[in-house]
Scaffold this active site. Structure first.
Site, mmCIF file in Angstrom:
data_model
loop_
_atom_site.group_PDB
_atom_site.id
_atom_site.type_symbol
_atom_site.label_atom_id
_atom_site.label_comp_id
_atom_site.label_asym_id
_atom_site.label_seq_id
_atom_site.Cartn_x
_atom_site.Cartn_y
_atom_site.Cartn_z
ATOM 1 N N GLU A 198 -8.645 22.375 -79.499
ATOM 2 C CA GLU A 198 -9.193 21.352 -80.397
ATOM 3 C C GLU A 198 -9.674 20.142 -79.607
ATOM 4 O O GLU A 198 -8.976 19.681 -78.693
ATOM 5 C CB GLU A 198 -8.108 20.924 -81.387
ATOM 6 C CG GLU A 198 -8.599 20.679 -82.779
ATOM 7 C CD GLU A 198 -9.073 21.956 -83.469
ATOM 8 O OE1 GLU A 198 -10.308 22.124 -83.593
ATOM 9 O OE2 GLU A 198 -8.241 22.775 -83.875
ATOM 10 N N THR B 154 -11.842 20.136 -77.522
ATOM 11 C CA THR B 154 -12.197 20.596 -76.181
ATOM 12 C C THR B 154 -13.687 20.914 -76.067
ATOM 13 O O THR B 154 -14.236 20.924 -74.965
ATOM 14 C CB THR B 154 -11.402 21.871 -75.815
ATOM 15 O OG1 THR B 154 -11.532 22.819 -76.890
ATOM 16 C CG2 THR B 154 -9.921 21.558 -75.625
ATOM 17 N N ASP C 125 -18.154 24.883 -84.077
ATOM 18 C CA ASP C 125 -18.242 25.279 -85.480
ATOM 19 C C ASP C 125 -19.467 26.150 -85.731
ATOM 20 O O ASP C 125 -19.394 27.181 -86.403
ATOM 21 C CB ASP C 125 -18.296 24.034 -86.372
ATOM 22 C CG ASP C 125 -17.034 23.202 -86.287
ATOM 23 O OD1 ASP C 125 -16.058 23.669 -85.676
ATOM 24 O OD2 ASP C 125 -17.033 22.086 -86.818
#
Length: 388
Positions: free
Chosen positions: A34, A36, A173
């Protein structure tokens, strides 16, 4: 909107003719890694069965017409040659930004009629915005014969969110929505976008990954995300490295000493510690999955949450309560997932314990006076695709 036939009917009623096709792109949960991705690091998302769907037809007159069944209001009408960043448009900025990004990259997109509907929970940290962007990008790629591979569509969708909408997100995402494969987690190197599909058949191991949507809405555009990104960049600058990806875990202790001696803000020290250790946690989980020891990944998830809570400070009481209540009830591990400040947590459980762990989390929320969270299993699902 339950099925494709309903979506076609709604499109036809709205725009006067049937769509040329229907496309879908999923939301995601991130198993580990996360904050990163904007540090050129490693992430490990998997696609959810929840998708944004788009019924789309081409236009040649330069008009872009957008409508969502999920948002009150009529059709948003825009001119493709007048699209420019930071003009608002609310939800419509996400698909409109994709059209802008495609045209900025030299692709001749001459307009479209788009009807959107989504089952990805909004504000839950499950990438509802990336699903809207990627489904739009895929549909326009197909309809206008652009011939762009999935990873390139993801990068253009990220550019839409960064430059057009104004959220400085990394590429995870959009890559997850565009490139995930059913039954797998995506091991992504965000520096060069090399990726590996890692088998993640939880049912075969007698396990489930639960998503707990706290129903606390997070807003990453409020500056907290950007502040952490800036802090990470400052840490890299002080350490004279390109990005925090360039700092190996073995060198973390010495690097933290260097930062402290340089007078760097203590928040920068914490951010660096989180990013470098979370990159190491991704590698650790990969090793465990490759060895077939999925259960041993549980404590690594919990360690990731502690780091996000204490070093990055992006958790909230509701997320912390999911983790503590689930682990106390026998979960193998748990952590917040996504950008934080609300949103969702994931919980790794034995299938036999899923019901009891869920019950404990719900009771903990009731006792604390929080709204009832949503709980559902994360089934590793397919990435973006054409449906018809």
């Amino acid at each position: 909107m339950t099925d494709n036939a309903e979506l076609v009917t709604a499109f036809t009623e709205l725009y006067g003719a049937a769509p040329e096709g229907i496309w879908a792109a999923p939301g995601r949960v991130n198993l580990i890694g996360e904050y990163t991705d904007f540090n050129d690091g490693f992430v490990m998302p998997l696609a959810l069965p929840h998708v944004a769907r788009a019924a789309v037809s081409r236009r040649t007159d330069g008009e872009l017409r957008l409508h969502s069944t999920d948002v009150p209001g009529g059709v948003v009408r825009l001119r493709v040659d007048e699209l420019a960043p930071h003009q608002g448009h609310g939800w419509a900025a996400y698909p409109a930004g994709v059209v802008w990004a495609l045209r900025e990259a030299g692709h001749q997109v001459t307009g479209a009629d788009i009807q959107l509907t989504s089952t990805v929970p909004t504000g839950a940290g499950l990438s509802s915005s990336a699903a809207l962007e990627v489904v739009t990008a895929l549909a326009l790629n197909d309809l206008f014969g652009l011939g762009l591979p999935a990873a390139e569509l993801a990068v253009l969708a990220q550019r839409a969110e960064n430059a057009f909408v104004g959220v400085p997100c990394g590429v995870m995402d959009q890559m997850a929505s565009a490139c995930c494969v059913e039954g797998h987690a995506l091991h992504l190197d965000t520096r060069d976008l090399t990726r590996r599909q890692v088998p993640f058949d939880l049912a075969a191991h007698g396990l489930q990954l639960l998503v707990v949507d706290t129903r606390v809405k997070h807003a990453l555009g409020d500056g907290a995300y950007a502040e952490r990104r800036a802090g990470c960049e400052e840490g890299a600058r002080v350490l004279s490295i390109g990005t925090l990806r360039d700092l190996p875990y073995e060198g973390l202790g010495a690097a933290l000493d260097t930062l402290a001696e340089s007078g760097a803000d203590e928040s920068v020290v914490r951010y660096v510690r989180h990013v470098v250790s979370d990159n190491a946690r991704v590698e650790q989980v990969i090793g465990l999955l490759d060895a077939g020891d999925v259960r041993a990944a549980g404590p690594v998830l919990t360690a990731g949450h502690v780091s996000l809570r204490d070093d990055l400070r992006v958790s909230c009481p509701e997320l912390d309560l999911v983790v503590s209540a689930a682990n106390a009830a026998g979960a193998l591990g748990a952590r917040m997932t996504g950008g934080g400040f609300g949103g969702s947590a994931i919980v790794l459980v034995e299938t036999a314990d899923a019901e009891a762990v869920t019950k404990s989390v719900l009771e903990a929320f009731t006792s604390a006076g929080h709204a009832t969270p949503g709980v559902f299993p994360a089934v590793p699902s397919a990435g973006a695709r054409r449906l018809s």
